[in-house]
Design a protein around this motif. Structure first.
Motif, PDB file in Angstrom:
ATOM      1  N   ALA A 216      -6.955  -0.217   6.679  1.00  0.00           N
ATOM      2  CA  ALA A 216      -7.840  -1.074   5.939  1.00  0.00           C
ATOM      3  C   ALA A 216      -7.206  -1.576   4.495  1.00  0.00           C
ATOM      4  N   VAL A 217      -6.369  -0.679   3.991  1.00  0.00           N
ATOM      5  CA  VAL A 217      -5.972  -1.092   2.649  1.00  0.00           C
ATOM      6  C   VAL A 217      -4.899  -2.456   2.789  1.00  0.00           C
ATOM      7  N   ALA A 218      -4.324  -2.348   3.983  1.00  0.00           N
ATOM      8  CA  ALA A 218      -3.236  -3.458   4.128  1.00  0.00           C
ATOM      9  C   ALA A 218      -3.946  -4.841   4.491  1.00  0.00           C
ATOM     10  N   ALA A 219      -5.100  -4.617   5.231  1.00  0.00           N
ATOM     11  CA  ALA A 219      -5.668  -5.903   5.756  1.00  0.00           C
ATOM     12  C   ALA A 219      -6.593  -6.495   4.599  1.00  0.00           C
ATOM     13  N   LEU A 220      -7.156  -5.532   3.903  1.00  0.00           N
ATOM     14  CA  LEU A 220      -8.191  -5.971   2.762  1.00  0.00           C
ATOM     15  C   LEU A 220      -7.147  -6.602   1.728  1.00  0.00           C
ATOM     16  N   SER A 221      -6.089  -6.023   1.340  1.00  0.00           N
ATOM     17  CA  SER A 221      -5.126  -6.677   0.332  1.00  0.00           C
ATOM     18  C   SER A 221      -4.295  -7.988   0.883  1.00  0.00           C
ATOM     19  N   GLY A 222      -4.244  -8.216   2.228  1.00  0.00           N
ATOM     20  CA  GLY A 222      -3.847  -9.465   2.507  1.00  0.00           C
ATOM     21  C   GLY A 222      -4.761 -10.486   2.768  1.00  0.00           C
TER      22      GLY A 222
ATOM     23  N   CYS B  61      -4.874   5.969   0.991  1.00  0.00           N
ATOM     24  CA  CYS B  61      -4.088   4.939   0.738  1.00  0.00           C
ATOM     25  C   CYS B  61      -4.618   4.049  -0.331  1.00  0.00           C
ATOM     26  N   GLN B  62      -3.472   3.400  -1.312  1.00  0.00           N
ATOM     27  CA  GLN B  62      -4.306   2.642  -2.214  1.00  0.00           C
ATOM     28  C   GLN B  62      -3.295   1.602  -2.515  1.00  0.00           C
ATOM     29  N   ALA B  63      -3.661   0.455  -2.732  1.00  0.00           N
ATOM     30  CA  ALA B  63      -2.706  -0.776  -3.418  1.00  0.00           C
ATOM     31  C   ALA B  63      -3.547  -1.627  -4.548  1.00  0.00           C
ATOM     32  N   GLU B  64      -2.698  -2.188  -5.127  1.00  0.00           N
ATOM     33  CA  GLU B  64      -3.292  -3.265  -6.273  1.00  0.00           C
ATOM     34  C   GLU B  64      -3.159  -4.545  -5.745  1.00  0.00           C
ATOM     35  N   VAL B  65      -3.762  -5.650  -6.066  1.00  0.00           N
ATOM     36  CA  VAL B  65      -3.743  -6.855  -5.725  1.00  0.00           C
ATOM     37  C   VAL B  65      -4.288  -7.931  -6.802  1.00  0.00           C
TER      38      VAL B  65
ATOM     39  N   PRO C 267       0.707  -1.345   0.034  1.00  0.00           N
ATOM     40  CA  PRO C 267       0.041   0.081   0.124  1.00  0.00           C
ATOM     41  C   PRO C 267       0.915   1.016   0.042  1.00  0.00           C
ATOM     42  N   ALA C 268       0.521   2.236  -0.762  1.00  0.00           N
ATOM     43  CA  ALA C 268       1.251   3.366  -1.166  1.00  0.00           C
ATOM     44  C   ALA C 268       0.371   4.643  -0.820  1.00  0.00           C
ATOM     45  N   PRO C 269       0.597   5.864  -0.263  1.00  0.00           N
ATOM     46  CA  PRO C 269      -0.250   6.835   0.092  1.00  0.00           C
ATOM     47  C   PRO C 269      -0.616   7.324  -1.279  1.00  0.00           C
ATOM     48  N   LEU C 270      -1.839   7.843  -1.358  1.00  0.00           N
ATOM     49  CA  LEU C 270      -2.242   8.531  -2.616  1.00  0.00           C
ATOM     50  C   LEU C 270      -1.773  10.158  -2.388  1.00  0.00           C
ATOM     51  N   ILE C 271      -1.606  10.639  -3.517  1.00  0.00           N
ATOM     52  CA  ILE C 271      -1.054  12.092  -3.697  1.00  0.00           C
ATOM     53  C   ILE C 271      -2.436  12.848  -3.047  1.00  0.00           C
ATOM     54  N   GLY C 272      -2.446  13.616  -2.162  1.00  0.00           N
ATOM     55  CA  GLY C 272      -3.631  14.352  -1.754  1.00  0.00           C
ATOM     56  C   GLY C 272      -3.318  15.465  -0.594  1.00  0.00           C
ATOM     57  N   ARG C 273      -4.371  16.308  -0.082  1.00  0.00           N
ATOM     58  CA  ARG C 273      -4.104  16.929   1.035  1.00  0.00           C
ATOM     59  C   ARG C 273      -3.370  16.366   2.276  1.00  0.00           C
TER      60      ARG C 273
ATOM     61  N   ARG D  15     -13.047 -12.261 -11.031  1.00  0.00           N
ATOM     62  CA  ARG D  15     -12.909 -13.747 -11.183  1.00  0.00           C
ATOM     63  C   ARG D  15     -11.106 -13.821 -10.971  1.00  0.00           C
ATOM     64  N   ARG D  16     -10.750 -15.073 -10.933  1.00  0.00           N
ATOM     65  CA  ARG D  16      -9.350 -15.286 -10.544  1.00  0.00           C
ATOM     66  C   ARG D  16      -8.364 -14.541 -11.659  1.00  0.00           C
ATOM     67  N   GLY D  17      -7.474 -14.030 -11.251  1.00  0.00           N
ATOM     68  CA  GLY D  17      -6.460 -13.250 -12.540  1.00  0.00           C
ATOM     69  C   GLY D  17      -6.882 -11.802 -12.512  1.00  0.00           C
ATOM     70  N   THR D  18      -7.755 -11.315 -11.885  1.00  0.00           N
ATOM     71  CA  THR D  18      -8.375 -10.033 -11.807  1.00  0.00           C
ATOM     72  C   THR D  18      -7.348  -9.070 -11.096  1.00  0.00           C
ATOM     73  N   LYS D  19      -6.841  -8.151 -11.661  1.00  0.00           N
ATOM     74  CA  LYS D  19      -6.217  -7.254 -10.698  1.00  0.00           C
ATOM     75  C   LYS D  19      -7.272  -6.183 -10.153  1.00  0.00           C
ATOM     76  N   MET D  20      -7.368  -6.225  -8.726  1.00  0.00           N
ATOM     77  CA  MET D  20      -8.222  -5.428  -7.978  1.00  0.00           C
ATOM     78  C   MET D  20      -7.263  -4.013  -7.385  1.00  0.00           C
ATOM     79  N   ARG D  21      -8.003  -2.910  -7.468  1.00  0.00           N
ATOM     80  CA  ARG D  21      -7.265  -1.769  -6.901  1.00  0.00           C
ATOM     81  C   ARG D  21      -8.123  -1.665  -5.629  1.00  0.00           C
ATOM     82  N   ILE D  22      -7.570  -1.318  -4.545  1.00  0.00           N
ATOM     83  CA  ILE D  22      -8.269  -1.095  -3.296  1.00  0.00           C
ATOM     84  C   ILE D  22      -7.843   0.236  -2.575  1.00  0.00           C
ATOM     85  N   ARG D  23      -8.709   1.013  -2.532  1.00  0.00           N
ATOM     86  CA  ARG D  23      -8.263   2.235  -1.873  1.00  0.00           C
ATOM     87  C   ARG D  23      -9.349   2.904  -0.674  1.00  0.00           C
ATOM     88  N   ALA D  24      -8.721   3.628  -0.023  1.00  0.00           N
ATOM     89  CA  ALA D  24      -9.378   4.092   1.203  1.00  0.00           C
ATOM     90  C   ALA D  24      -8.888   5.427   1.674  1.00  0.00           C
ATOM     91  N   GLU D  25     -10.027   6.027   2.134  1.00  0.00           N
ATOM     92  CA  GLU D  25      -9.849   7.556   2.672  1.00  0.00           C
ATOM     93  C   GLU D  25     -10.469   7.613   3.979  1.00  0.00           C
TER      94      GLU D  25
END
Length: 115
Positions: free
Chosen positions: A89-95, A16-20, A4-10, A72-82
């Motif tokens: 949250a992003v770390a837990a869901l990605s995990g 935070c956002q991650a891809e899994v 997970p990497a922080p999004l650019i913002g205020r 489906r399997r093989g799908t790349k999901m982006r998860i973001r939280a604010e």
């Protein structure tokens, strides 16, 4: 997979956002979708999901939206939280996605073998 990497913002906004990649055999059918949304609801922040580069962000706490996305399997999901605890949250869901929604543990032993 990217951590997970922080999004650019205020600076005052916690984002935070991650891809899994979904590796679960059949993707997010009913049980994994319930596990995902149940975990998402434990966090006070806004959680959204986008699949395979789509610009459409879905409510990650909505079982209807997650099942309806037919992930489906093989799908790349982006998860973001604010908001509060966004990084956690992003770390837990990605995990959870990386661990195949802990379904091996529900079937028996942690290594996937039956008890």
């Amino acid at each position: 997979m990217a951590e997970p990497a922080p999004l650019i913002g205020r600076p005052s906004t916690h984002r935070c956002q991650a891809e899994v990649e979904v590796t679960h055999g059949v993707g997010l059918h009913a049980r994994p979708s319930v596990a995902f949304t149940r975990l998402a609801k434990t966090f006070p922040c806004t959680i959204e999901v986008a699949v395979d580069g789509s610009g459409d962000w879905l409510n990650g706490k909505s079982i209807v939206k997650i099942i309806g996305a037919r992930i489906r399997r093989g799908t790349k999901m982006r998860i973001r939280a604010e908001g509060a605890r966004a990084e956690e949250a992003v770390a837990a869901l990605s995990g959870l996605v990386r661990r195949d929604f802990d379904e091996d543990r529900k079937q028996g032993r942690a290594d996937g073998r039956p008890v």
